[in-house]
Enzyme design. Structure first.
Site, mmCIF file in Angstrom:
data_model
loop_
_atom_site.group_PDB
_atom_site.id
_atom_site.type_symbol
_atom_site.label_atom_id
_atom_site.label_comp_id
_atom_site.label_asym_id
_atom_site.label_seq_id
_atom_site.Cartn_x
_atom_site.Cartn_y
_atom_site.Cartn_z
ATOM 1 N N ARG A 109 12.283 2.778 8.229
ATOM 2 C CA ARG A 109 13.577 2.425 8.829
ATOM 3 C C ARG A 109 14.527 2.187 7.654
ATOM 4 N NH1 ARG A 109 11.657 -3.646 10.657
ATOM 5 N NH2 ARG A 109 11.083 -4.328 8.572
ATOM 6 N N GLU A 121 -7.152 -25.873 -15.521
ATOM 7 C CA GLU A 121 -8.596 -25.897 -15.244
ATOM 8 C C GLU A 121 -8.959 -25.157 -13.955
ATOM 9 O OE1 GLU A 121 -10.546 -27.326 -17.623
ATOM 10 O OE2 GLU A 121 -12.105 -26.304 -16.499
ATOM 11 N N HIS A 151 -6.539 0.293 7.313
ATOM 12 C CA HIS A 151 -7.306 -0.848 7.853
ATOM 13 C C HIS A 151 -7.560 -0.516 9.325
ATOM 14 C CE1 HIS A 151 -8.739 -4.816 8.583
ATOM 15 N NE2 HIS A 151 -7.603 -5.391 8.936
ATOM 16 N N ASP A 190 0.115 -4.534 9.958
ATOM 17 C CA ASP A 190 -0.752 -4.339 11.135
ATOM 18 C C ASP A 190 -0.079 -4.790 12.431
ATOM 19 O OD1 ASP A 190 -3.101 -3.326 9.772
ATOM 20 O OD2 ASP A 190 -3.192 -5.312 8.864
ATOM 21 N N GLU A 191 0.647 -5.902 12.348
ATOM 22 C CA GLU A 191 1.207 -6.499 13.562
ATOM 23 C C GLU A 191 2.345 -5.664 14.161
ATOM 24 O OE1 GLU A 191 0.860 -7.773 10.587
ATOM 25 O OE2 GLU A 191 2.735 -8.629 9.856
ATOM 26 N N GLN A 216 0.824 -1.216 0.000
ATOM 27 C CA GLN A 216 0.000 0.000 0.000
ATOM 28 C C GLN A 216 0.855 1.262 0.000
ATOM 29 O OE1 GLN A 216 -3.349 0.502 -0.253
ATOM 30 N NE2 GLN A 216 -3.657 -1.691 -0.525
HETATM 31 N N1 LIG Z 1 -1.577 -5.289 1.202
HETATM 32 C C1 LIG Z 1 -2.679 -4.668 0.793
HETATM 33 O O1 LIG Z 1 -2.958 -4.587 -0.396
HETATM 34 C C2 LIG Z 1 -3.615 -4.028 1.761
HETATM 35 C C3 LIG Z 1 -3.155 -3.595 2.982
HETATM 36 N N2 LIG Z 1 -3.959 -2.812 3.767
HETATM 37 C C4 LIG Z 1 -3.409 -2.301 5.006
HETATM 38 O O2 LIG Z 1 -2.309 -1.455 4.697
HETATM 39 C C5 LIG Z 1 -1.351 -1.499 5.767
HETATM 40 C C6 LIG Z 1 0.016 -1.837 5.199
HETATM 41 O O3 LIG Z 1 -0.016 -3.162 4.723
HETATM 42 P P1 LIG Z 1 0.920 -3.644 3.503
HETATM 43 O O4 LIG Z 1 1.010 -2.557 2.488
HETATM 44 O O5 LIG Z 1 0.389 -4.986 3.103
HETATM 45 O O6 LIG Z 1 2.326 -3.773 4.232
HETATM 46 P P2 LIG Z 1 3.688 -4.363 3.611
HETATM 47 O O7 LIG Z 1 4.091 -5.516 4.439
HETATM 48 O O8 LIG Z 1 3.565 -4.556 2.141
HETATM 49 O O9 LIG Z 1 4.734 -3.152 3.826
HETATM 50 C C7 LIG Z 1 5.211 -2.793 5.043
HETATM 51 C C8 LIG Z 1 6.160 -1.607 4.945
HETATM 52 O O10 LIG Z 1 6.439 -1.207 6.294
HETATM 53 C C9 LIG Z 1 7.851 -1.161 6.473
HETATM 54 N N3 LIG Z 1 8.158 -1.514 7.854
HETATM 55 C C10 LIG Z 1 7.914 -2.690 8.486
HETATM 56 N N4 LIG Z 1 8.291 -2.619 9.773
HETATM 57 C C11 LIG Z 1 8.784 -1.373 9.953
HETATM 58 C C12 LIG Z 1 9.347 -0.687 11.072
HETATM 59 N N5 LIG Z 1 9.485 -1.293 12.252
HETATM 60 N N6 LIG Z 1 9.733 0.605 10.909
HETATM 61 C C13 LIG Z 1 9.612 1.211 9.720
HETATM 62 N N7 LIG Z 1 9.089 0.612 8.616
HETATM 63 C C14 LIG Z 1 8.697 -0.663 8.739
HETATM 64 C C15 LIG Z 1 8.427 -2.138 5.472
HETATM 65 O O11 LIG Z 1 9.767 -1.742 5.215
HETATM 66 P P3 LIG Z 1 11.040 -2.729 5.224
HETATM 67 O O12 LIG Z 1 11.417 -2.904 3.780
HETATM 68 O O13 LIG Z 1 12.064 -1.964 5.988
HETATM 69 O O14 LIG Z 1 10.611 -4.012 5.890
HETATM 70 C C16 LIG Z 1 7.484 -1.910 4.288
HETATM 71 O O15 LIG Z 1 7.897 -0.779 3.557
HETATM 72 C C17 LIG Z 1 -1.903 -2.496 6.774
HETATM 73 O O16 LIG Z 1 -2.641 -1.795 7.727
HETATM 74 C C18 LIG Z 1 -2.840 -3.359 5.935
HETATM 75 O O17 LIG Z 1 -3.883 -3.970 6.662
HETATM 76 C C19 LIG Z 1 -5.213 -2.438 3.391
HETATM 77 C C20 LIG Z 1 -5.722 -2.841 2.189
HETATM 78 C C21 LIG Z 1 -5.006 -3.767 1.339
#
Ligand SMILES: NC(=O)C1=CN([C@@H]2O[C@H](COP(=O)(O)OP(=O)(O)OC[C@H]3O[C@@H](n4cnc5c(N)ncnc54)[C@H](OP(=O)(O)O)[C@@H]3O)[C@@H](O)[C@H]2O)C=CC1
Ligand SMILES: CC[C@](O)(C(C)=O)C(=O)O
EC number: 1.1.1.86
Length: 341
Positions: A48, A226, A107, A82-83, A28
């Site tokens: 980060r 299929e 979300h 989210d986690e 996202q």
């Molecule tokens: N995936 C989707 O299509 C959808 C997601 N959402 C919501 O969007 C939100 C994001 O999800 P999503 O896009 O799937 O997430 P991703 O797992 O794709 O991306 C997470 C991002 O967060 C960064 N990150 C992780 N941990 C940290 C940290 N401790 N400090 C700084 N940056 C960090 C990661 O960077 P790094 O490279 O450093 O790990 C990465 O850029 C959630 O709330 C999800 O529920 C809603 C609709 C659909």
């Protein structure tokens, strides 16, 4: 019918000129940052150091730590997994929040289940695209968009709804339609959809079909075409013209089979189990399990993930897709910086 907002209904004035921090640059995050920026908004990316940071810089963004980006911003969109949100929010976002800031989510999970408790002096809303981030980006580039939901949890400025709508328009959602919801409704329906239908229900259906055919002695390649490959072609027809539109294109033999055999696969018992899944979501049982699984470093998640990757449908699919240059995992190519990789 519920009010659906399109581009012409939305004035972006309230959001224009505000500093937006997009926290996270995964599925996202990259889509929101790029689409908003190309829609003329002022975007900084908060991260980060690591792969996402490098990618966001390569894409031309001003990249800062989560703390720096959110401290300086008026609008903070939290697009971390989210986690990890509660921990990062507490350490790096909450301390710098100023009265009148807007705290935004894609979300409602963490706010709805009280893992993030925002202060009373900021706007809190969600803008949730109803589709994967890579498609939020790809459709935007194609001049289209993915529908989005918005919901206001706290309106301190009196402008939260306008800000949410402007944000949804900025990422391309209002090209397809934007609907108002609540954090409760978005969280519960999103979890239900991904578990019972879109991801969980669908992958189980595809694997069960593949296994039924291969266990009966049919070739795995035939079973793959299929039960998995053709699924996209059928779903495309539903996406374009509904279930009736899909039935217009298939043979009458297939349509009769659909009528008489579909309800034998998904019957009243299946629906009862769907209701159980929804109940676990509504009562917080699912959320509790997922939060605990993460606290334990995901032992079950990793074990199941490894086993699932070994399923024969993955092997045969890999070989067949390699022969189809037009079938490419675009999501992996476009953005590699994701915690999921
Ligand atoms: N995936 C989707 O299509 C959808 C997601 N959402 C919501 O969007 C939100 C994001 O999800 P999503 O896009 O799937 O997430 P991703 O797992 O794709 O991306 C997470 C991002 O967060 C960064 N990150 C992780 N941990 C940290 C940290 N401790 N400090 C700084 N940056 C960090 C990661 O960077 P790094 O490279 O450093 O790990 C990465 O850029 C959630 O709330 C999800 O529920 C809603 C609709 C659909
Ligand atoms: C269907 C999965 C989803 O809910 C989505 C892409 O909308 C998610 O959270 O990734």
């Amino acid at each position: 019918m519920a009010k659906v907002y399109y581009n012409g209904d939305i004035n972006e004035g309230t959001l224009k000129g505000k500093k937006i921090a997009v926290i996270g640059y995964g599925s996202q995050g990259h889509a929101h940052a790029l689409n908003l920026s190309e829609s003329g908004f002022d975007v900084t990316v908060g991260l980060r150091k690591g792969r996402s940071w490098d990618q966001a810089e390569k894409d031309g963004f001003d990249v800062k730590t989560v703390k720096e980006a959110s401290d300086e911003a008026d609008v903070i969109m939290v697009l971390l997994p989210d986690e990890y949100q509660p921990e990062v929010y507490k350490a790096e976002i909450e301390p710098g929040l100023r009265a009148g800031n807007a705290l935004v989510f894609a979300h409602g999970f963490n706010v709805h289940f009280n893992q993030v408790v925002p202060p009373a002096n900021v706007d809190v809303f969600l803008v949730a695209p109803k589709g994967p981030g890579h498609l939020v980006r790809r459709t935007f580039e194609d001049g289209a968009g993915v529908p989005a939901l918005f919901g206001v949890y706290q309106d301190v400025s009196g402008n939260a709804k306008e800000l949410a709508l402007a944000y949804a328009k900025g990422i391309g959602g209002a090209r397809a339609g934007v609907l108002e919801t609540s954090f409760k409704e978005e969280t519960e329906t999103d979890l239900f959809g991904e578990q019972a239908v879109l991801c969980g229900g669908l992958s189980s259906l595809v694997k069960a079909g593949f296994e039924t055919l291969t266990e009966a002695g049919y070739q795995p390649e035939v079973a793959y075409f299929e039960c998995l490959h053709e699924l996209k072609l059928i779903v495309d027809l539903m996406y374009e013209d509904g279930i009736a539109g899909m039935r217009y294109s298939i043979s009458d033999t297939a349509q009769w089979g659909d009528f008489v055999s579909g309800p034998r696969v998904v019957d009243a018992d299946t629906k009862a189990r769907m209701k159980d899944i929804l109940e676990d979501i509504q009562t917080g049982k699912f959320a509790k399990g997922w939060i605990l699984e993460n606290k334990l470093n995901r032992p079950e998640f990793h074990a199941i993930n490894e086993k699932e990757k070994q399923h024969p449908i993955e092997q045969v699919g890999k070989e067949l897709r390699a022969m189809m240059p037009f079938v490419k995992p675009k999501s992996k190519k476009e953005v590699v910086a994701s915690a999921k990789d």
